[in-house]
Each structure stands twice: as structure tokens, then as C-alpha cells.
Design a protein around this motif. Sequence first.
Motif, PDB file in Angstrom:
ATOM      1  N   CYS A 130      44.481  30.391  44.756  1.00 26.15           N
ATOM      2  CA  CYS A 130      44.570  29.468  43.625  1.00 26.15           C
ATOM      3  C   CYS A 130      44.390  30.214  42.299  1.00 26.15           C
ATOM      4  CB  CYS A 130      43.520  28.377  43.774  1.00 26.15           C
ATOM      5  SG  CYS A 130      43.671  27.027  42.587  1.00 26.15           S
ATOM      6  N   ILE A 131      43.495  31.213  42.291  1.00 26.31           N
ATOM      7  CA  ILE A 131      43.271  32.016  41.087  1.00 26.31           C
ATOM      8  C   ILE A 131      44.553  32.731  40.683  1.00 26.31           C
ATOM      9  CG2 ILE A 131      42.112  34.119  40.271  1.00 26.31           C
ATOM     10  CD1 ILE A 131      39.651  33.195  41.951  1.00 26.31           C
ATOM     11  N   ILE A 132      45.248  33.288  41.668  1.00 27.03           N
ATOM     12  CA  ILE A 132      46.495  34.008  41.383  1.00 27.03           C
ATOM     13  C   ILE A 132      47.563  33.034  40.867  1.00 27.03           C
ATOM     14  CG2 ILE A 132      48.383  35.319  42.421  1.00 27.03           C
ATOM     15  CD1 ILE A 132      46.279  36.502  44.359  1.00 27.03           C
ATOM     16  N   ARG A 133      47.695  31.881  41.554  1.00 30.42           N
ATOM     17  CA  ARG A 133      48.698  30.897  41.148  1.00 30.42           C
ATOM     18  C   ARG A 133      48.415  30.337  39.754  1.00 30.42           C
ATOM     19  NH1 ARG A 133      47.869  29.350  46.477  1.00 30.42           N
ATOM     20  NH2 ARG A 133      46.546  27.591  45.833  1.00 30.42           N
ATOM     21  N   SER A 134      47.135  30.246  39.405  1.00 29.03           N
ATOM     22  CA  SER A 134      46.762  29.677  38.109  1.00 29.03           C
ATOM     23  C   SER A 134      46.764  30.711  36.991  1.00 29.03           C
ATOM     24  CB  SER A 134      45.364  29.033  38.200  1.00 29.03           C
ATOM     25  OG  SER A 134      45.319  28.053  39.210  1.00 29.03           O
ATOM     26  N   GLY A 135      47.015  31.971  37.328  1.00 22.86           N
ATOM     27  CA  GLY A 135      47.086  33.016  36.310  1.00 22.86           C
ATOM     28  C   GLY A 135      45.742  33.547  35.849  1.00 22.86           C
ATOM     29  N   TYR A 136      44.702  33.372  36.690  1.00 24.56           N
ATOM     30  CA  TYR A 136      43.355  33.828  36.304  1.00 24.56           C
ATOM     31  C   TYR A 136      42.989  35.180  36.918  1.00 24.56           C
ATOM     32  CZ  TYR A 136      42.002  29.522  33.928  1.00 24.56           C
ATOM     33  OH  TYR A 136      41.905  28.475  33.044  1.00 24.56           O
ATOM     34  N   GLU A 137      43.975  35.840  37.559  1.00 23.85           N
ATOM     35  CA  GLU A 137      43.655  37.111  38.207  1.00 23.85           C
ATOM     36  C   GLU A 137      43.339  38.220  37.207  1.00 23.85           C
ATOM     37  OE1 GLU A 137      48.203  37.205  37.945  1.00 23.85           O
ATOM     38  OE2 GLU A 137      46.574  35.747  38.120  1.00 23.85           O
ATOM     39  N   ARG A 138      43.592  37.967  35.927  1.00 23.04           N
ATOM     40  CA  ARG A 138      43.256  38.949  34.883  1.00 23.04           C
ATOM     41  C   ARG A 138      41.950  38.604  34.176  1.00 23.04           C
ATOM     42  NH1 ARG A 138      47.407  42.337  33.624  1.00 23.04           N
ATOM     43  NH2 ARG A 138      46.503  42.784  31.568  1.00 23.04           N
ATOM     44  N   CYS A 139      41.313  37.517  34.615  1.00 23.67           N
ATOM     45  CA  CYS A 139      40.056  37.089  33.989  1.00 23.67           C
ATOM     46  C   CYS A 139      38.886  37.872  34.586  1.00 23.67           C
ATOM     47  CB  CYS A 139      39.852  35.591  34.194  1.00 23.67           C
ATOM     48  SG  CYS A 139      38.276  34.979  33.548  1.00 23.67           S
ATOM     49  N   VAL A 140      38.150  38.577  33.757  1.00 24.87           N
ATOM     50  CA  VAL A 140      37.050  39.433  34.217  1.00 24.87           C
ATOM     51  C   VAL A 140      35.970  38.613  34.920  1.00 24.87           C
ATOM     52  CG1 VAL A 140      35.236  41.026  33.483  1.00 24.87           C
ATOM     53  CG2 VAL A 140      37.470  41.106  32.384  1.00 24.87           C
ATOM     54  N   VAL A 141      35.598  37.481  34.331  1.00 22.03           N
ATOM     55  CA  VAL A 141      34.515  36.664  34.893  1.00 22.03           C
ATOM     56  C   VAL A 141      34.883  36.162  36.279  1.00 22.03           C
ATOM     57  CG1 VAL A 141      33.182  34.541  34.605  1.00 22.03           C
ATOM     58  CG2 VAL A 141      33.677  35.974  32.613  1.00 22.03           C
ATOM     59  N   VAL A 142      36.095  35.646  36.433  1.00 25.10           N
ATOM     60  CA  VAL A 142      36.538  35.100  37.715  1.00 25.10           C
ATOM     61  C   VAL A 142      36.627  36.198  38.767  1.00 25.10           C
ATOM     62  CG1 VAL A 142      38.462  34.004  38.921  1.00 25.10           C
ATOM     63  CG2 VAL A 142      37.745  33.139  36.692  1.00 25.10           C
ATOM     64  N   CYS A 143      37.229  37.321  38.417  1.00 29.89           N
ATOM     65  CA  CYS A 143      37.393  38.411  39.391  1.00 29.89           C
ATOM     66  C   CYS A 143      36.052  39.012  39.799  1.00 29.89           C
ATOM     67  CB  CYS A 143      38.317  39.484  38.820  1.00 29.89           C
ATOM     68  SG  CYS A 143      40.045  38.972  38.745  1.00 29.89           S
ATOM     69  N   THR A 144      35.108  39.049  38.881  1.00 29.59           N
ATOM     70  CA  THR A 144      33.779  39.549  39.221  1.00 29.59           C
ATOM     71  C   THR A 144      33.117  38.625  40.241  1.00 29.59           C
ATOM     72  OG1 THR A 144      33.513  40.553  37.035  1.00 29.59           O
ATOM     73  CG2 THR A 144      31.512  40.176  38.306  1.00 29.59           C
ATOM     74  N   SER A 145      33.274  37.315  40.064  1.00 31.00           N
ATOM     75  CA  SER A 145      32.738  36.352  41.039  1.00 31.00           C
ATOM     76  C   SER A 145      33.437  36.511  42.386  1.00 31.00           C
ATOM     77  CB  SER A 145      32.921  34.918  40.529  1.00 31.00           C
ATOM     78  OG  SER A 145      32.212  34.704  39.327  1.00 31.00           O
ATOM     79  N   LEU A 146      34.724  36.796  42.354  1.00 33.74           N
ATOM     80  CA  LEU A 146      35.502  36.990  43.578  1.00 33.74           C
ATOM     81  C   LEU A 146      35.017  38.239  44.328  1.00 33.74           C
ATOM     82  CD1 LEU A 146      37.849  35.694  45.109  1.00 33.74           C
ATOM     83  CD2 LEU A 146      39.412  37.143  43.797  1.00 33.74           C
ATOM     84  N   VAL A 147      34.741  39.301  43.598  1.00 33.52           N
ATOM     85  CA  VAL A 147      34.206  40.534  44.197  1.00 33.52           C
ATOM     86  C   VAL A 147      32.892  40.228  44.918  1.00 33.52           C
ATOM     87  CG1 VAL A 147      33.121  42.758  43.658  1.00 33.52           C
ATOM     88  CG2 VAL A 147      35.295  42.155  42.594  1.00 33.52           C
TER      89      VAL A 147
END
Length: 573
Positions: A130-147
Motif C-alpha cells: 500500500c505504501i508503494i501504491r500510495s507513493g510513500y516509498e520515498r517518505c523517510v518516516v514511513v520507511c523507517t517504520s517499515l524497517v
Amino acid sequence: MSKTNAIFNLLQLCKSLKRLKQIHAYIIINGLHQIPAISNRLLNYYAVSVSGSLSYARLLFHQIQNPQTQAWNSIIRGFSQSPFPLKAIFYYNHMLSVSLSGPETFVFSFTLKACERVKLLNKCREIHGCIIRSGYERCVVVCTSLVRCYAANGLVEIARSVFDNMADRDLVSWNCMISCYSQASFHLEALELYDRMRTENVGLDGFTLVGLLSSCAHVGALNMGIFLHRLACEMGFVENVYVGNALIDMYVKCGSLDGALCVFNGMKYKDVFSWNSMIVGYGVHGRADAAVSFFRQMMMAGFHPDSITFLGLLCGCSHQGFVEEGVEYFDMMISRFNLKPGIKHYGCLTDLYGRAGKLEKALEVIDNSPYKDDPVLWRTLLGSCKIHRNVEIGEIAMKNLVQLGESSAGDYVLLATIYAYNKDTKGVARTRKQIKSQGIKTTPGWSWIEVGDQVHKFVVDDKSHPDTEMIYRKLDKVIHETKLVGYIEEESSSEDCLEKSNRYHSEKLAIAFGLARTPEGTSLRIVKNLRVCRDCHSFTKFVSKAYSRDIIVRDRVRYHHFRDGLCSCRDYW
């Protein structure tokens, strides 16, 4: 001042749920609950504030018609941090089904936090899509939570892949990846990542230092730890109590009690963990006298001991043979401080009696404990039976491990060793046969040694190191030199495995490499995953004498400080 700003100010100053309800009543009476900014702010306080209430937040949320992103964010955030993180995922799913706005940065982050806490890997993957589809894969905060979420679910490699593919990484991102490595016991990878982090010029903070110092502590990387200590001093982080505690832990686990004491004495602010780190540190180093002294100072300073405090005291008494004192502290934690002993405390008490040769008493402790079905206690007793070569009680301990379905290769090796000490060749053969017939795999022994700014790992009979030929030549020479000062090579009786020879155990290879690659007089520090065997213990004593080196070995039980042919444990381990 507008009514909206006035409400915001009241909420900002709110310190209790009662006051929050009064503000809520004022909002309703004055018809202000229809203003989205006010209802959203009120919901946020109910859901997130320490003076709030999630049950009230939930009621308020369901009174909002067509809740927007801010409202969803508050309710999901509140539950993600609560004892009910699954509710956060429920609200996330509900949002996807009814909301037109869709998730945003904080909704993704807090839902991933909930997935992290309840270990929902499939949901994590779904949110990733969903993050990729919504275009948030470049968001530092979101990707850090994903890690962090992938790492918590055991997929550290995927977490690292997400981290590497981030378009931008801030200090929080780097700290997150270092912490993930450290918590997953990928300590060498954490230290290697810091080398790359330094090239990115993102700086560091107290969180960076705590994560890296934890990894230094686990692998015995004292040189790296000293470097980080210097950085902490230069940047003013050394006064942070968490950094100070991490430094104490690092020095203790790297075998430098003097370094730990220096940090402790220099701390302006100390907490219970600071005192416990020193007490446990002295305990595992076999310094019960110093542990007791710190305990008394801790009490005089007004700190209340906890279960960890007594674990350190019991450990120290066990390693130094202070049986009566250890029993006294075990009773004290119950009668004076109303602390309930855990499995580790009973393990220490079993070990205390067992090491002292009071095996019947150790057996009595297990039988009377609430943890008699825990294999740790029986394994501890079996280890004591090996020390005192007691076949009868050793067989009782092994029988219980088998009945619990918890017998391991290491347990069979211990029993075989006891048989071997007693010249019971049939017992040895029977135990070897059981290991082979049941397909039980022994745990391979490994050792770490830090040379310069690198940590090198060796396993038994290791041939993987780039300097293998040199190491084996050096080891043969070292064995020859130690024999000249009294070392006698023993037949195999170790916990490493059932190999025929002790000659190429992991710590011997590490010591040979350390002797070859460090200047004369340099102390060697070895970290080992198994208990050091009798032959390697003897070998290391004579190496310290033949080469005039201080050698500190940390095995899975305790620390051994070798100097001039003697060990700090006085052969009591």
C-alpha cells in the motif's frame, strides 16, 4: 483570543482525566464540538495524552461523522501504543473500507508500529504494498517504520533492503537500522554499518551511541568502545544516563572493570540500572566482595534493589564459592524486599550449591522450586556434576532433561564427559551412540577477538580465515612454547563437540591470531559462546605465563582473567 485557541490552551495545560472531561463538557455545552479542529484536538488528547483515556477516545471517535485523516491518525496512534495494538490494525482496516482520503505518513507509521508489536508479518507486507501504491516509498518516516517492523518480525535482511533503497536517510533512520541489527544479535553488522554511516556525515546522538555500545559489549570490541567513549565525551553525551549505563555495560562485558568503574564514578546522575550494571559486572567477573560492597553503597545512596541486583550478588557468590552469603542474599530478597525469585535466581542458587560440591542440596533446590520443569535448572545441575565427576546425580539430571523433551547434544556431551572422567567407557560409547542415532547436532564453538578496529571470528578447526596457514603455524609454535613452561595437552572432554582433539578449538585459534597480530604486552580479549573447556583453560593460563600477556576470556558462564599462569577464577568455575 478566539474560543478555538482558548480551548487549545486549556488542553495544553490539562494534567488529569477529570480536568479533560470538564473541558470536554464545556466544549459540548457551548456547541464547539462541531468544529473539526476542536473535536480532532480533543480526540488526540483522549487517545494519546498520559491524562487521556482510550475508551473515551473511542466513544468520541464514533460520534464524529465522516472522520478525516487527523481523527483516524489519533485513534490508530492511541491503540498502537496501548496494551491493545491489534485495535490499531482494526481501525486501519476500517479506514481503508470507509475513508476516501486514504492513509498518510503517520497512519502508516503507527499501524506498522502495531504490526511490529504483535508480529504480524503478512500485514506488514500488505502495508508495504500500500505504501508503494500510495507513493510513500520515498517518505523517510514511513520507511523507517517499515524497517523496524520487518526487523521485529525476524526479516532483518528485508529490513536492510528497505533501508538501502531509501531515497533519503536521516539520523533516525540510521539509528533504527543499527538498533535493529543490535537487537537481532547482528552485532558485527551494526558496527560495520556505522563505518558507512560516518561517510554520510549525518552525525550521531545518544541513541546511536547506545546501539553501537551494545554491539561492542556483545562482541568484546573494547577498542571500538573506547573510541565511542571518546566521541561521547567530545560531543557532551557522556552525561546522558543512558549513554553512561551503556558505557558501563560495554566496559564490563569487554572485561575492563576499571573502565566501568571510571565511568560510574564520573556520572552525575545514576539510576538503579547504573548500580546494577556494576554489581552484576563484579558478579560475573567472580568479584563477590566488590559486588557486595557496591550493594551496600547502593542502599546507602537511597536506591531500592530489584531482582537484577540480587542476580548479580548471587552470581558473584556462586563464582567465588560464598555459599552461606549467597543463601543469605536469596532469603533477603524474599523476606526483606518482598521480591519473588525467578528462574535465574533459582539457577544461581542451584549453581551456588553445585559448584561447591553440595550436589544433593542443589537437587533439593530444584525439587522445591516452582521451576522444576524448566530445563535450565537441570542443565545447571548437570554442569556441576561434570565439575565434581558425579555420575549418579548427573544421570538424574539427564533423565529429567529427557523426560522434559529438552535434552540437547551439549547435555549428552556433558554426561559423556562425566563417564570419561570415571573411566566408564561403556557409558561414553552409549552416549555417543545416542547422539548419532537421534541425529542430535552439537553446537559449534566459536570465539571472537578484536585486533585493531576489526573483530575476527573463529570456529573449531577453522580454515576460513585469510591467514589460516599463518595461524596454524603460530598455534603449533605456541603449544610448543607453553609445554616448555608446564602445559600438558588433555584429551577431548569439552562442550564444543565430541572431536578427538582439543588442539584446534576456536579460542586457541583466536589466541594464536592475537599473539601474531598484536605487539608484545598487549592484552588479548576473547568472547566465546560456550563454556571454556578444561584443556583450553589450562592452555590459556600457560600462554599468559609463556608470553607475559594478560588474557581475558568471556565464556557463556563467566569471565576469566589470566595473568602469569594464573586465572582469576582460581580454577573454580
